[in-house]
Design a protein around this motif. Structure first.
Motif, mmCIF file in Angstrom:
data_model
loop_
_atom_site.group_PDB
_atom_site.id
_atom_site.type_symbol
_atom_site.label_atom_id
_atom_site.label_comp_id
_atom_site.label_asym_id
_atom_site.label_seq_id
_atom_site.Cartn_x
_atom_site.Cartn_y
_atom_site.Cartn_z
ATOM 1 N N GLU A 135 0.843 -1.192 0.000
ATOM 2 C CA GLU A 135 0.000 0.000 0.000
ATOM 3 C C GLU A 135 0.875 1.237 0.000
ATOM 4 O O GLU A 135 1.945 1.264 0.602
ATOM 5 C CB GLU A 135 -0.931 0.004 1.214
ATOM 6 C CG GLU A 135 -1.975 1.095 1.172
ATOM 7 C CD GLU A 135 -3.077 0.908 2.210
ATOM 8 O OE1 GLU A 135 -3.855 1.866 2.398
ATOM 9 O OE2 GLU A 135 -3.167 -0.168 2.827
ATOM 10 N N CYS A 136 0.393 2.262 -0.683
ATOM 11 C CA CYS A 136 1.093 3.545 -0.721
ATOM 12 C C CYS A 136 0.083 4.628 -0.371
ATOM 13 O O CYS A 136 -0.992 4.694 -0.964
ATOM 14 C CB CYS A 136 1.663 3.784 -2.125
ATOM 15 S SG CYS A 136 2.541 5.340 -2.283
ATOM 16 N N GLN A 162 4.880 4.178 2.014
ATOM 17 C CA GLN A 162 4.654 2.908 1.328
ATOM 18 C C GLN A 162 4.999 1.785 2.287
ATOM 19 O O GLN A 162 6.012 1.855 2.979
ATOM 20 C CB GLN A 162 5.522 2.827 0.078
ATOM 21 C CG GLN A 162 5.290 1.574 -0.735
ATOM 22 C CD GLN A 162 6.054 1.603 -2.049
ATOM 23 O OE1 GLN A 162 6.354 2.640 -2.589
ATOM 24 N NE2 GLN A 162 6.384 0.439 -2.550
ATOM 25 N N GLY A 165 1.224 -4.365 3.250
ATOM 26 C CA GLY A 165 -0.117 -4.387 3.822
ATOM 27 C C GLY A 165 -0.349 -5.485 4.838
ATOM 28 O O GLY A 165 -1.302 -5.426 5.613
ATOM 29 N N SER A 183 -4.861 6.455 -1.185
ATOM 30 C CA SER A 183 -4.351 5.140 -0.808
ATOM 31 C C SER A 183 -4.380 4.274 -2.065
ATOM 32 O O SER A 183 -5.439 4.080 -2.663
ATOM 33 C CB SER A 183 -5.241 4.522 0.275
ATOM 34 O OG SER A 183 -4.941 3.146 0.408
ATOM 35 N N THR A 185 -3.432 0.524 -3.314
ATOM 36 C CA THR A 185 -3.021 -0.823 -2.926
ATOM 37 C C THR A 185 -2.655 -1.609 -4.173
ATOM 38 O O THR A 185 -3.421 -1.641 -5.137
ATOM 39 C CB THR A 185 -4.149 -1.536 -2.162
ATOM 40 O OG1 THR A 185 -4.495 -0.762 -1.011
ATOM 41 C CG2 THR A 185 -3.717 -2.931 -1.718
ATOM 42 N N TRP A 187 -2.172 -5.208 -5.333
ATOM 43 C CA TRP A 187 -2.499 -6.561 -4.900
ATOM 44 C C TRP A 187 -1.520 -7.549 -5.476
ATOM 45 O O TRP A 187 -1.050 -7.403 -6.608
ATOM 46 C CB TRP A 187 -3.927 -6.918 -5.320
ATOM 47 C CG TRP A 187 -4.928 -5.994 -4.739
ATOM 48 C CD1 TRP A 187 -5.581 -4.979 -5.364
ATOM 49 C CD2 TRP A 187 -5.387 -5.966 -3.386
ATOM 50 N NE1 TRP A 187 -6.411 -4.312 -4.491
ATOM 51 C CE2 TRP A 187 -6.312 -4.912 -3.260
ATOM 52 C CE3 TRP A 187 -5.094 -6.735 -2.258
ATOM 53 C CZ2 TRP A 187 -6.960 -4.605 -2.066
ATOM 54 C CZ3 TRP A 187 -5.739 -6.425 -1.069
ATOM 55 C CH2 TRP A 187 -6.651 -5.380 -0.983
#
Length: 189
Positions: A135-136, A162, A165, A183, A185, A187
């Motif tokens: 996540e950033c 960053q 997660g 945000s 994310t 994956w």
């Protein structure tokens, strides 16, 4: 670019030949093709065999795949006009966190999830989140202390954080409201 495979190969062959400063005669000699055959290729009047494509690439000193650049360029894109992102419900929604999805690709292309998060006076600090992926966070407005694992970070506009997660994370203190941050994310997959 759109067009038939032959048209794309024709355009790329001609582009690379001209960029290399080669005449059709010189490229024909380098590849062992006749000048007439090269002309047919560059004018999309013939379909090339794999052997011919390999010879062209070698003569142009490029990878074979460069001759296909532009094939299948149709790909999914999502445009979200300002203020029109879909409201989504997350664990923090019930305590005043607002989540606005800024776009998401479907299927195998669902690798990134950009969300605009807004925290206001009605927002509360929430128990920590955990999820797969990276996540950033990019702060747009306000000030907050954000925790990840055993670390805490004071985030102000322009700051970026960053993190993995899988580590427990979330807002710890809301210092200057309203708070807005992006945000994103990524994956796994």
């Amino acid at each position: 670019m759109s067009g038939t495979l032959e048209e794309i190969i024709a355009q790329r062959t001609k582009e690379y030949r001209q960029a290399a400063g080669l005449s059709a005669t010189v490229l024909a000699r380098r590849t062992g093709l006749s000048k007439a055959m090269l002309s047919k290729i560059e004018n999309a009047q013939t379909s090339c065999s794999l052997t011919t494509l390999a010879r062209l690439a070698e003569g142009l000193e490029i990878p074979v795949t460069a001759l296909f650049r532009g094939v299948d360029v149709e790909s999914e894109a999502v445009f979200t006009p300002a203020g029109h992102g879909a409201e989504i419900v997350r664990r923090g929604t019930r305590i005043g966190h607002r989540y606005q999805l800024l776009g998401a690709l479907r299927g195998v292309h669902r690798r990134l999830e950009p969300v605009l998060v807004t925290l206001t006076e009605s927002s509360e600090v929430f128990p920590l989140f955990q999820h797969p992926g990276t996540e950033c966070l990019y702060m747009l407005e306000g000030v907050m202390v954000y925790g990840h694992g055993s670390s805490s970070y004071t985030l102000t506009p322009g700051d970026c954080l960053q993190f993995d997660g899988a580590g427990p994370h979330g807002p710890q203190r809301l210092i200057e409201l309203p708070i807005r941050f992006l945000s994103v994310t990524a994956w796994p997959g």
